[in-house]
Design a protein around this motif. Structure first.
Motif, short mmCIF file in Angstrom:
data_model
loop_
_atom_site.label_atom_id
_atom_site.label_comp_id
_atom_site.label_asym_id
_atom_site.label_seq_id
_atom_site.Cartn_x
_atom_site.Cartn_y
_atom_site.Cartn_z
N SER A 170 -2.59 24.49 9.62
CA SER A 170 -1.72 23.40 10.05
C SER A 170 -1.45 22.40 8.93
CB SER A 170 -2.34 22.67 11.25
OG SER A 170 -3.59 22.08 10.88
N MET A 171 -2.04 22.61 7.77
CA MET A 171 -1.92 21.64 6.67
C MET A 171 -1.20 22.20 5.46
SD MET A 171 -5.84 20.24 6.79
CE MET A 171 -6.67 20.01 8.37
N THR A 172 -0.94 23.51 5.44
CA THR A 172 -0.27 24.12 4.29
C THR A 172 0.98 24.85 4.74
OG1 THR A 172 -1.68 26.07 4.52
CG2 THR A 172 -2.38 24.39 2.95
N CYS A 173 1.98 24.88 3.88
CA CYS A 173 3.25 25.51 4.19
C CYS A 173 3.10 27.03 4.10
CB CYS A 173 4.33 25.02 3.23
SG CYS A 173 5.95 25.80 3.50
N TYR A 174 3.66 27.72 5.06
CA TYR A 174 3.60 29.19 5.09
C TYR A 174 4.39 29.79 3.93
CZ TYR A 174 4.52 33.97 6.74
OH TYR A 174 4.63 35.34 6.84
N HIS A 175 5.45 29.13 3.50
CA HIS A 175 6.38 29.69 2.54
C HIS A 175 6.02 29.34 1.09
CE1 HIS A 175 8.93 30.75 5.95
NE2 HIS A 175 8.70 29.51 6.41
N CYS A 176 5.77 28.06 0.82
CA CYS A 176 5.50 27.66 -0.57
C CYS A 176 4.03 27.40 -0.84
CB CYS A 176 6.32 26.42 -0.93
SG CYS A 176 5.83 24.92 -0.03
N GLY A 177 3.21 27.28 0.21
CA GLY A 177 1.78 27.08 0.04
C GLY A 177 1.37 25.66 -0.25
N GLY A 178 2.33 24.74 -0.29
CA GLY A 178 2.00 23.34 -0.55
C GLY A 178 1.50 22.62 0.69
N GLU A 179 1.02 21.39 0.50
CA GLU A 179 0.52 20.61 1.62
C GLU A 179 1.68 20.09 2.46
OE1 GLU A 179 -0.45 20.09 -1.49
OE2 GLU A 179 -2.55 20.69 -1.50
N VAL A 180 1.48 20.06 3.77
CA VAL A 180 2.47 19.52 4.69
C VAL A 180 1.82 18.44 5.55
CG1 VAL A 180 3.83 21.64 4.77
CG2 VAL A 180 1.97 21.30 6.42
N CYS A 181 2.66 17.65 6.19
CA CYS A 181 2.18 16.57 7.06
C CYS A 181 1.32 17.15 8.17
CB CYS A 181 3.38 15.83 7.64
SG CYS A 181 2.96 14.62 8.91
N VAL A 182 0.18 16.54 8.41
CA VAL A 182 -0.72 17.01 9.46
C VAL A 182 -0.11 16.80 10.83
CG1 VAL A 182 -3.02 16.75 10.47
CG2 VAL A 182 -2.71 16.55 8.00
N GLY A 183 0.78 15.81 10.96
CA GLY A 183 1.38 15.50 12.26
C GLY A 183 2.48 16.47 12.66
N CYS A 184 3.58 16.45 11.93
CA CYS A 184 4.72 17.30 12.29
C CYS A 184 4.65 18.69 11.68
CB CYS A 184 6.02 16.62 11.87
SG CYS A 184 6.19 16.42 10.08
N GLN A 185 3.87 18.88 10.64
CA GLN A 185 3.67 20.15 9.97
C GLN A 185 4.96 20.71 9.35
OE1 GLN A 185 1.33 23.05 12.16
NE2 GLN A 185 0.37 21.46 13.41
N ARG A 186 5.88 19.80 8.99
CA ARG A 186 7.16 20.25 8.42
C ARG A 186 7.55 19.51 7.15
NH1 ARG A 186 9.87 23.59 11.85
NH2 ARG A 186 9.25 23.60 14.05
N VAL A 187 7.00 18.35 6.94
CA VAL A 187 7.39 17.53 5.79
C VAL A 187 6.34 17.69 4.69
CG1 VAL A 187 7.89 15.20 4.98
CG2 VAL A 187 8.57 15.91 7.28
N ALA A 188 6.83 17.95 3.47
CA ALA A 188 5.91 18.10 2.34
C ALA A 188 5.27 16.77 1.99
CB ALA A 188 6.68 18.64 1.14
N VAL A 189 3.98 16.79 1.71
CA VAL A 189 3.23 15.60 1.31
C VAL A 189 2.50 15.91 0.02
CG1 VAL A 189 2.99 14.69 3.66
CG2 VAL A 189 1.27 16.28 2.75
N ASP A 190 1.95 14.87 -0.60
CA ASP A 190 1.32 15.03 -1.91
C ASP A 190 -0.14 15.46 -1.85
OD1 ASP A 190 3.68 14.34 -3.17
OD2 ASP A 190 3.21 12.19 -3.18
N GLY A 191 -0.79 15.26 -0.73
CA GLY A 191 -2.20 15.61 -0.64
C GLY A 191 -2.57 16.14 0.73
N ILE A 192 -3.70 16.82 0.80
CA ILE A 192 -4.15 17.37 2.06
C ILE A 192 -4.56 16.24 3.00
CG2 ILE A 192 -6.60 17.62 1.45
CD1 ILE A 192 -6.48 20.41 2.78
N PHE A 193 -4.42 16.48 4.29
CA PHE A 193 -4.67 15.48 5.33
C PHE A 193 -3.69 14.32 5.24
CE2 PHE A 193 -9.01 17.32 4.82
CZ PHE A 193 -9.11 17.89 6.07
N GLY A 194 -2.54 14.54 4.63
CA GLY A 194 -1.56 13.48 4.50
C GLY A 194 -0.58 13.46 5.66
#
Length: 206
Positions: free
Chosen positions: A173-197
């Motif tokens: 729920s914290m990493t993007c399926y496609h690019c592997g980067g961190e995503v928002c823990v809430g909506c799981q769709r917006v890229a963020v700079d750090g885990i648990f962001g």
């Protein structure tokens, strides 16, 4: 040492009291539980049943558990149960684990919403069932992140497999399926700079 179905070790004698209880003796004079064997009160049974499954004296079976069987813990553990060959010494009965019988474990997601006809394809020991659909990966942008909105692994798997339950890791729920980067823990769709962001919108809602 394994004992065949109807064989007894040469040093073991089964003794049935007139009361019906069957004991074990290793010397032919006394039972393992300490009773003296009297020929007029005891006899050796031979009814075709596996010898270890005839014993019903708790003290005898507890002190001299036949090879390949589970030692009793109470008087309700008779006849003795065979030990699971895949889990020796753990007190697990034969046929009670998935290695003995795959149908012992209740399959998850059954009946399958994807149309599977074999419940063995839904083993609960597997994180993904054999019928799991893995959506295609999107191309990443120049910066290595998704050019549009990201999508967490959890969202992507649920979207491609509606109705299926997955035992996913927390990072799904914290990493993007496609690019592997961190995503928002809430909506799981917006890229963020750090885990648990959290993204701005989810942060404001909190």
């Amino acid at each position: 040492m394994a004992v065949q179905e109807h064989q007894r070790p040469p040093d073991v004698v089964l003794v049935r009291w007139r009361s019906g209880r069957i004991h074990i003796s290793t010397d032919g004079r006394t039972t393992v539980c300490g009773s003296v064997i009297r020929p007029d009160r005891a006899r050796i049974p031979d009814d075709g049943t596996a010898w270890a499954e005839q014993v019903d004296c708790y003290n005898c079976a507890y002190r001299y558990t036949p090879p390949g069987y589970i030692g009793p813990t109470s008087g309700r553990d008779f006849p003795l149960k065979r030990e699971c060959p895949a889990h020796p010494g753990r007190g697990q009965a034969a046929g009670s684990c998935h290695l003995c019988d795959p149908l012992v474990l209740r399959p998850q997601n059954w009946p399958c919403p994807n149309g599977c006809t074999d419940q063995l394809d839904h083993s609960p020991l597997s994180r993904y069932t054999r019928c799991t659909v893995f959506p295609p990966l999107r191309d990443a942008g120049p910066d290595g992140r998704c050019p549009d909105a990201c999508e967490s692994t959890e969202l992507a798997m649920r979207r491609a497999n509606p109705g299926l339950y997955f035992d996913l890791a927390d990072s799904a729920s914290m990493t993007c399926y496609h690019c592997g980067g961190e995503v928002c823990v809430g909506c799981q769709r917006v890229a963020v700079d750090g885990i648990f962001g959290f993204c701005v919108r989810c942060g404001d809602e909190l």
